[in-house]
Enzyme design. Structure first.
Site, PDB file in Angstrom:
ATOM      1  N   LYS A   1      38.992  67.915  -5.742  1.00  0.00           N
ATOM      2  CA  LYS A   1      38.279  66.648  -5.587  1.00  0.00           C
ATOM      3  C   LYS A   1      39.209  65.552  -5.039  1.00  0.00           C
ATOM      4  CE  LYS A   1      34.386  68.014  -7.949  1.00  0.00           C
ATOM      5  NZ  LYS A   1      34.810  69.396  -8.165  1.00  0.00           N
TER       6      LYS A   1
HETATM    7  C1  LIG Z   1      34.148  70.585  -8.015  1.00  0.00           C
HETATM    8  C2  LIG Z   1      34.860  71.879  -8.082  1.00  0.00           C
HETATM    9  C3  LIG Z   1      34.332  73.066  -7.522  1.00  0.00           C
HETATM   10  C4  LIG Z   1      32.977  73.105  -6.874  1.00  0.00           C
HETATM   11  O1  LIG Z   1      32.950  72.441  -5.631  1.00  0.00           O
HETATM   12  P1  LIG Z   1      31.552  71.992  -5.003  1.00  0.00           P
HETATM   13  O2  LIG Z   1      31.901  71.201  -3.800  1.00  0.00           O
HETATM   14  O3  LIG Z   1      30.863  71.187  -6.058  1.00  0.00           O
HETATM   15  O4  LIG Z   1      30.808  73.246  -4.678  1.00  0.00           O
HETATM   16  C5  LIG Z   1      35.085  74.222  -7.594  1.00  0.00           C
HETATM   17  N1  LIG Z   1      36.282  74.240  -8.225  1.00  0.00           N
HETATM   18  C6  LIG Z   1      36.810  73.129  -8.766  1.00  0.00           C
HETATM   19  C7  LIG Z   1      38.118  73.224  -9.466  1.00  0.00           C
HETATM   20  C8  LIG Z   1      36.133  71.915  -8.712  1.00  0.00           C
HETATM   21  O5  LIG Z   1      36.668  70.818  -9.286  1.00  0.00           O
END
Ligand SMILES: *Cc1c(COP(=O)(O)O)cnc(C)c1O
Length: 499
Positions: A112
């Site tokens: 993120k």
């Molecule tokens: C948010 C997240 C995901 C999922 O990603 P999306 O874009 O919501 O599909 C996968 N792994 C981690 C560690 C995340 O923080």
């Protein structure tokens, strides 16, 4: 060529990129989509070996066409700097013949950060461009990870403030510690006595509170949202797929124009949608492999054409993928519906009414680029252990889901094209699950003992994000009832006070 944005559910009215970033979500409930996906327009060879920031500029300028070169370059410089613990920003590591694209070198050691470190800068630039004088107040409910990544992104960014509500007893001790130690005068973290849904509903009510909006306006403030449907989060995620391809090319791992596959551990469908956009820009990507955990709504969708959230919600060791409504999927639906906003609105309304919808055969025919599968808890743990034993490389639980699904894909299809696996979190973020997968005896250790042990067996330095919370003082100790959220917001913003 200019790229404009319209809603997946709207009447086709178009707005600029900066307006779409400011709005986040369209008033009709739809998501903003570009009117066309711009072509990369230059040979990959030219990007090979270029620093992350330069690739970011080359990609983002094509989507954010109303930003000047100087504006965009400033945003990029401020985002992708020493907050990341490597100059590469997103290194690629080879293990067992696949390429792990490490997206976890930012301030909260998860993917993120890739988007949330630049979103605040895109937002204040967008505000300036649109003559918005108000300060932007980001309001978020979090079940753990996004909250911290948003706090880290917005902390200290002039012209913004951020308020995060989390369920007081609903996040892990490490997650809570990460949030309540957040520095920055413009940050405010509040635990509520309730669960995540209470926090989420409370935040929604505050967004829709006219009286509050009026008081904010008078004080020169306005709310905005940092959630994953903002195109200001999607566009920065396209960058690392272009960068990864260029890097593999530069390192002689692939030939010019050679097709690669991409595997993404998926929750809200944002990250894999960015890979889809990269493919549509012209990056030689063949298959987009969508990996789910036991909450396998997307696997069922890709195999049956039916999206159905009516099922038991499973708590897994990959919590950031514990999602039953993948909001960004709407952008793909819009696309395979032939950019038909009426059809998209109809399906999304069925989803909110009955929890499910079914796409047409014709729409299904356009999903050939995607492959979906899932890994259960046992398979995920086994993948972590096997990978560690075969190569010494330590996967986090989310990445392990992707890695396990990749194994299934190869077994199913025999396709062994070069493959990039999005590695979305550092193993230090989910230390206990990771260490237990390697050896169940580790469960006797405390959280920080596990951290040190992981560092030892993986021969990797403890990330700064973890070191910091060992000693960082708690600076946020606010707790309120779920009915008191509005009062908490007003107190932080110093509005509506009678004295
Ligand atoms: C948010 C997240 C995901 C999922 O990603 P999306 O874009 O919501 O599909 C996968 N792994 C981690 C560690 C995340 O923080």
């Amino acid at each position: 060529m200019e790229v404009l944005y319209s809603s997946t559910r709207g009447d086709g009215a178009k707005i600029t990129a900066s307006q779409a970033i400011l709005k986040g979500l369209s008033e009709d409930g739809g998501l903003f989509v570009p009117d066309h996906i711009p072509a990369l327009g230059r040979p990959m060879q030219e990007l090979a070996g270029r620093p992350y920031q330069e690739v970011a500029y080359e990609v983002m300028k094509l989507f954010l066409t109303d930003f000047t070169e100087e504006e965009l370059k400033t945003c990029i410089e401020r985002a992708y700097d020493s907050k990341f613990d490597t100059d590469e920003i997103a290194p690629v590591k080879e293990a067992e013949g696949a390429y792990y694209l490490e997206l976890f070198h930012g301030s909260t050691i998860a993917f993120k950060d890739m988007a949330l470190s630049i979103l605040p800068h895109l937002m204040i630039t967008s505000a300036k461009k649109n003559h918005v004088k108000n300060e932007i107040v980001i309001l978020t409910a979090t079940s753990g990870d996004t909250g911290k990544a948003a706090l880290a992104g917005f902390a200290g960014v002039e012209g913004t403030r951020i308020i995060v509500f989390y369920p007081k007893n609903g996040v892990s001790p490490i997650q809570e510690k990460q949030m309540v130690t957040q520095k920055g005068d413009n940050t405010y973290v509040v635990g509520i006595r309730g669960n995540f849904d209470d926090a989420q509903n409370g935040v929604k009510a505050l967004f829709n509170d006219r009286e509050l909006a009026q008081e904010m306006e008078e004080a020169g403030l306005q709310f905005s949202s940092a959630n994953s449907i903002n195109i200001g989060r999607l566009v920065p995620q396209v960058v690392y797929y272009v960068y990864a391809y260029a890097k593999l090319l530069h390192g002689g791992r692939i030939k010019d124009n050679e097709k690669i596959n991409v595997v993404v551990p998926t929750g809200n469908f944002g990250n894999i949608l960015a890979a889809f956009y990269a493919k549509n820009m012209g990056v030689p990507i063949a298959k987009l492999i969508c990996a789910s955990n036991e909450n396998k709504v997307l696997y069922d969708f890709f195999t049956t054409g039916r999206y159905d959230r009516n099922r038991e919600f499973v708590l897994t060791s990959s919590p950031s993928m514990d999602i039953l409504i993948s909001s960004n999927l709407e952008r793909l639906i819009y696309r395979i519906a032939g950019e038909d906003a009426g059809k998209t609105a109809e399906l999304m309304s069925a989803l909110s009414r009955s929890g499910s919808y079914e796409i047409t055969e014709q729409m299904r025919g356009q999903l050939a680029d995607f492959y979906g599968n899932y890994a259960d808890e046992k398979e995920t743990a086994k993948r972590i252990r096997d990978m560690y034993e075969s190569s010494g490389y330590i996967l986090d639980t989310h990445t392990a889901v992707a890695s396990a699904v990749y194994g299934k894909y190869v077994a199913d299809t025999g396709d062994t094209a070069p493959t990039v696996i999005a590695s979305t979190a550092s193993p230090f973020k989910f230390t206990r699950s990771v260490m237990n997968a390697i050896d169940s005896q580790y469960d006797a250790l405390s959280d920080f003992e596990l951290v040190d042990e992981l560092s030892k067996i993986g021969r990797i330095k403890v990330p700064r994000a973890i070191e910091e919370i060992r000693t960082a003082p708690v600076v946020h100790d606010h707790v309120c009832e779920k009915t008191e959220m509005k009062a908490a917001v007003k107190r932080f913003l110093h509005i509506g006070e009678s004295v």
